[in-house]
Enzyme design. Sequence first.
Site, PDB file in Angstrom:
ATOM      1  CD  GLU B  63      -2.717   1.321   2.672  1.00  0.00           C
ATOM      2  OE1 GLU B  63      -2.550   0.257   3.344  1.00  0.00           O
ATOM      3  OE2 GLU B  63      -3.200   2.377   2.763  1.00  0.00           O
ATOM      4  CG  ASP B  74      -2.891   8.801   7.420  1.00  0.00           C
ATOM      5  OD1 ASP B  74      -2.618   7.666   7.800  1.00  0.00           O
ATOM      6  OD2 ASP B  74      -2.838   9.475   6.228  1.00  0.00           O
TER       7      ASP B  74
END
Lengths: 430, 306
Positions: B63, B74
């Site tokens: 990824e 995030d």
Amino acid sequence: MSDVKLSDVSGPYFGQYGGRFVPEALIAALEELDTEFRKAADDPQFAAELQRLHREYTGRPSPLTEVPRFAAHAGGEQGGVRVFLKREDLNHTGSHKINNVLGQALLVKRMGKKRLIAETGAGQHGVATATAAALMDLECVIYMGEEDTRRQALNVARMRLLGAEVVPVKIGSRTLKDAINEALRDWVANVETTHYLLGTVTGPHPFPEMVRQFHRIIGEEAREQMLERTGRLPDVVAACVGGGSNALGIFNAFLDEKSVELRGFEAGGEGIESGRHAARFSGGALGVLHGARSYLLQDDDGQTLPSHSVSAGLDYPSVGPAHAWLHDLGRATYEPVTDDEAMEAFRLLCRTEGIIPAIESAHALAGALRIGQAAAAEGRTGPDGQPLLLLVNLSGRGDKDVATAARWFGLLDGADNVAAEELERQEGRG
Amino acid sequence: MSTLTEPATGPHTGSRSADLITRLREQENRAALVGYLPVGYPTVDRSIEALKTLVDHGVDLIELGIPYTDPVLDGPVIQAAAQGALDAGARVRDVFRVVRELNDYAPHVPVLVMTYWNPVLKYGPDAFARDLAAAGGAGLITPDLIPDEGADWIEASERHGLDRVFLVAPSSTPERLRLTAGQSRGFVYAASLMGVTGVRNEVGSRAEQLVADTRAAGAPNVCVGLGVATGAQAAEVGRFADGVIVGSALVRPLLSDGPLPDDEWAVRLTNLAEVTEDLAAGVRSARASAPADTPAGAKTTSGEAL
Ligand SMILES: Cc1ncc(COP(=O)(O)O)c(C=O)c1O
């Protein structure tokens, strides 16, 4: 679409703008909020409770003040231009932000959530949110860019006095956009117990529509007050545009009145050519930030560009999707006002009318000077040679900006100035 | 919504990630290990070295993150790496070069690009899909694009034969699980908990139920991410998920305040290899001790693979 009034267009899209560009984790909460918002809109008890708070707590209706000594500088020496201020600065907590906050806080009560989070730039929205949290016994966390905690230190203290936790955000550009990032991260983690009380007409659906709804009272009152005072509608309505809530709030009542010109003023910072500004309509392009598709300051890679403005509240790289839509429709126009122009207008209002405006609102005042002066130069008047009527949204008061203004105009002496210069040097790095 | 997609079933779906996940399930009775790193941290060249380290030590599927200024899903570790990559001059187009190099290095490892939507919108969704497909990329993971807003991307990914990995969360309603399962291609990314990426002490307790619900909603493959950091956690998740997605725990060994000399960088790569091997052992041991519940003919690997 064709017979829906512009003032009633609902989300999720305003033309091609708006939408819900957020993590899936938030969708259920946005749906719940949307449902509650629509239920409340049909509930007379909700309207009555909000109205009571407006009247007894906020002090609405906010006055309309004609400012002839200021108007004299806006081409009005001969009485050809009359300027009226919608006094949102006189609301409890000092700005228009309280209108939206009380509306959302009542929704939060209905949803049974116990914790509020919010972003703030100038601190006005944070103060309003902390105020509502105190009033309604809710836990409150405010995210604020570290850069902004410094330039709006007074508002940090106010929020803490009101019992809120203020979290300085130390990543990215350390301003409003980063505060929103941090608030969204908190919300993703705590969405089941927490409401994100977004402070302007940006973000994922239903925020742009809902926040407009809670601010439309500004324009509705102003419209009545103008009719009462002058017997007719204003010719031009001017407002500053950060995310766009005070502007949309006052524009909304006039969107379907073709005779009324709508003018938004965004932060031109140090000038468009300097690259240090927050003029999304001059320097931005179609993009997605914080859940909505709109105009965005971005580089060739779609990375968000840092914005700049002397006013923390206008220092944001995107703008509410309804404004992007009104811009493309040509229903409203948007122009930059530089830091210098805004500060001149700020001083002028202080000296001519005894009103210290928020620096954000001073951008609208600078816009009014520009409009009035151009009208005088062109011989433009209202209908049948009547004076041109200019309505300006004075979105907030300048108490929070006194330190910035004192530095800007060199009003401090000796040791104070040295400290101020040091502060400015540190801020300059952003 | 569009009716472009049928849920992928069986082998050779045209989806590289689905084919890989299916093969690992059927032949090795285990979950895939999906490893995340951002392009360009600490530099583009070093990020390629780090990605090759992942491949060498047991990651099945890459990824590859595009660094972005406003990564709202995030936590601090990946934020710091993204900021570091941007500060070092990483560009969106670097992703195509990195994909190409990884493909040359390990053609059997599918590379999915993980990106927030605005960089793709700016590039142009169709142009992005075209260039990613040309570089040999497998598809996109889009943390802030839900299928409801994804018409352009769904069309572009169909045209260029790319996977579309949308996310589901513990808060997703059954209706949204069905929508997302129907519109995804390759696999569905199930967030193990309500939150952002980061290293955590335990995996969300709602992950297993979410995987079951997402399968019931029609997704043949469901991988679980957010908060998986150790081999033990990978084993726990690998028991019930088709893939285990690890990000922050792989980025963390690489973080530094400034540029590292070559020898210190080499130490970081060694640390990264150790973390990767621990995770790889985790996914391989996950189902070994469980009663054999394997399709006829498939052999369990009982951990001896490592
Ligand atoms: C007094 C005042 N005016 C305007 C703004 C800008 O926000 P908006 O464009 O949403 O009205 C702010 C934001 O902090 C503010 O405090």
